[in-house]
Write an enzyme that holds these catalytic residues in place. Sequence first.
Site: not given
Ligand code: GAL
Length: 953
Positions: A417, A487
């Site tokens: 990010e 993620e």
């Molecule tokens: C993503 C980010 C993580 C964490 C997650 C939400 O956008 O890469 O670091 O913030 O969302 O828990």
Amino acid sequence: MSFRTTAIDYVEDVSPGSGALPPRAWYASSDAKSLSLNGSWRLRVAPTADAEDDSFAEPGFDAGDWAEVAVPGHWVLQGDGAFGLPIYTNHLYPFPVDPPHVPTENPTGDHLHTFDLPEDWPSEGGCVLRFDGVESCARVWLNGTDIGEFKGSRLPHEFAVGHLLKPSGNMLAVRVHQWSAGSYLEDQDQWWLPGIFRDVTLLHRPAGSVLDFFVNASYDHITGEGTLRVDSDVDGRVSVPALDIDVATGETVTAAVQPWSAEVPKLYDGELVTEGERVPLRIGFRTVELADGLIKVNGRAVLFKGVNRHEWHPEKGRALDLETMREDVLLMKRHNLNAVRTSHYPPHPAFLDLCDEYGLWVIDECDLETHGFTEQAWRDNPVDDDRWTPALLDRAARMVERDKNHPSVVIWSLGNEAGTGRGLTAMAEWIHGRDASRLVHYEGDWNSRDTDMYSRMYASHAEIEQIGQELDGGTHKRRELPFILCEYGHAMGNGPGGIADYQELFEKYDRLQGGFIWEWIDHGITHPELGYAYGGDFGEELHDANFVCDGLIFPDRRPSPGLLEFKKVIEPVSFEGSDGTVRVTNKQDFADLSAFAFEWSYQVDGETVESGSLPVPALAPGASADVKLPEPPADHGGGESQWTVRALLAADTAWGPRGHEVAWGQLPDMARVLPSVAATDGPVTGDGVITLGPASFDARTGALRTIGGVEVSGLRLDVWRATTDNDEGAEWQTGTRYAELWRKYGLHRMRHRLDGVEVGDDALTVRTRVAPAAWEFGLAAVYRWTSDGNRLKLTVSVGPEGEWPVPLPRLGVRFGLAQADGVKWYGGGPGEGYPDTKSASRVGRWESTVDGLQTPYLRPQENGARADVRWAELGGLRVEGDPEFYLTARRWTTEQLDAAAHLTDLKAVETVWVNLDHALHGIGTGSCGPGVLPQYQLHAEPAEFSFVFSEIS
Ligand code: GAL
């Protein structure tokens, strides 16, 4: 030597620092001496970077009245707040965004440590002082000499110090600033925790010792040969006894080898010997490539079943000891995970040794995130500003050089990010140039300009299905690339829901090479009053509350139901079938099934009546076989029956004992006979009381009072649940913020209007309307009670009225029992299960207690439902369901659960509150990601369900 003139310009300097040695491989020597400088250090914390001059670094300075802290450690987690407190923000910088400037209020920890060299410390040669991690900026003096300053919190920095050392009384002074220009590059979603949080080590460097080296060990899956070449800055020899290898550094040698994979992590012990040093090598032969549009290792496409891991310990923060790291790896292996993304920084190097040893694919991510710039449309983003590029390249080099000899590392990630920009391109180009043997990842660039894969986070099922079908468009380059979800499955609170549905898509489309659940562990901080603290609990002016508690394991590393669900969803073997045959499929990418032993068992009404071993061939990866199950027992009493088939470790492995279960399946045989109660008894009205079979009711309201000797209070229709983090959703999510809608429409304050109590010949019927104030929609709820004299049957009929604008959280009845402790049930267990999180819930007979049914989510919320329950016994009652139901029981009301912010807010009341739910709304991952899939949503529709109650004698 001059003191008392502290120039602090370096704090806000965008350059990575000065004085440090070039980055190189991290290794433990066999024979060169080293001295750990970990231990108790002296600390003084000042409120600003220049509040104190640098005289503390002067030899002879007396720090006798300073506090003592542990190094490695974060000063804000020591001293009970005396040195400041932790701050949690997700992406907002906790200081004004004015790069590279940081606030004047800049907590600065002066650290002092005095040490002697061991008696056998050689007088010849040089010495290197290594810091493995300091947040966020440090200036270092040894024996009064300023040796440099550095930034890059989760990266190693080394200094040549041999000329400064004395046999005894060495004084190491380290000034650590919480905020620096480097902080702009470290805006990861986590606690801001200043300190020297990784090891500090003094390394002896004999003349002719190893400097930097690069083990290149590839595998040719066609010939079965490994090729080894160790490039070393200092010439020497490389030996691998098991392969009869003994060659000069820089020389290439080929031998027949067993390859390394996460499934079979074969490592060969070797040694690099230079004139002055011997260094042990652990060599894994493997080839990573992008071929046919796929990420392949050793010629095979890999399916990542991964997790994002932050380093976390509830007392020590990111200062992890080896045993904690090992516990993480063992837990991952025992739960079928095969991959880790080291979100969002390189981990302690020992963690990667463990990944090599036990077998996990690693995406090693650079210590880089500039997420807060999103608030200003990424204007002034350091990754698109050439002045910062040297710092970015320094970070890339420190990661790659440190970790390049780990076979487990298959992908380098530029960071997280950070938007897009020239600096990222420069990093990718440098990494590609330095290490062609691995692929490059970065999620923030959806055009995949600099990367070898298309990566996204939290994309919906529908979108990834399109990507799987190659219908997602994008640039020409991207269309040719494989896809990973770096993620997904945001494991905040109860959930994540819908991960089985993701897995189905990953398995269906080759281009989808799996994903990484967000995230491994809840970052709760042990707190004397709150149990575990989260954002805001330390009085932060800006914070993101419990968004930092979104892991598959609780802070104490107990698995949460999400981990058990994930284990089931990604299991290495699947079982399907009917009619006495089970189709066994090897879902691994590399190993055959020979490591597993198989068992079958046959249950009648949840009790195992027969079992045995199941002969399953050692199927190759991807292969299936139909295996005949034994004949079921001839007479099983007409009960509901099923086969359970399990895959277990056939022998002890490095990560799990023989008999450890890796996979299971259940195949139904005879269907369940639903409970039936002949309505042979009729209700009788007495003095204010109606009796029916074993039960008594209030004659005016029709409310149930007793069943035999068991008092029952407040039985009525219930649609509310204590909203989960996923129900709450995130502010940037649209369409999935159920909690807000539910509250707007008053589902947490439904009113129950009594329309009539009808005493019929064979039934007591209570008619009600359940609806919220202010709105015209509602539910007509009719309770029909019948009995055969012993048992009491309740049939609830629900009919929606008006236009329902929202789904229902739940649909069932709730009631209070004066007392209940032990709970037995036949149905899904042993753990909780919701419509889209119940893959791991297996049908059987289970026992627990009311307290044991609770899942301790750090922010209290709906939890603990047991799914597909046929019958349950608690508090002196037996309840049978027609059809199966969800069972929940707790020592507080839903309203109390809903109002609690921490587990310590929950105080047991006298009554045990029981919910028997006909249906529940799914869980989804709306806390960061898609909401509940349509098939798991609970809409207000006509429904009818029954429960049969009897007193347990
Ligand atoms: C993503 C980010 C993580 C964490 C997650 C939400 O956008 O890469 O670091 O913030 O969302 O828990």
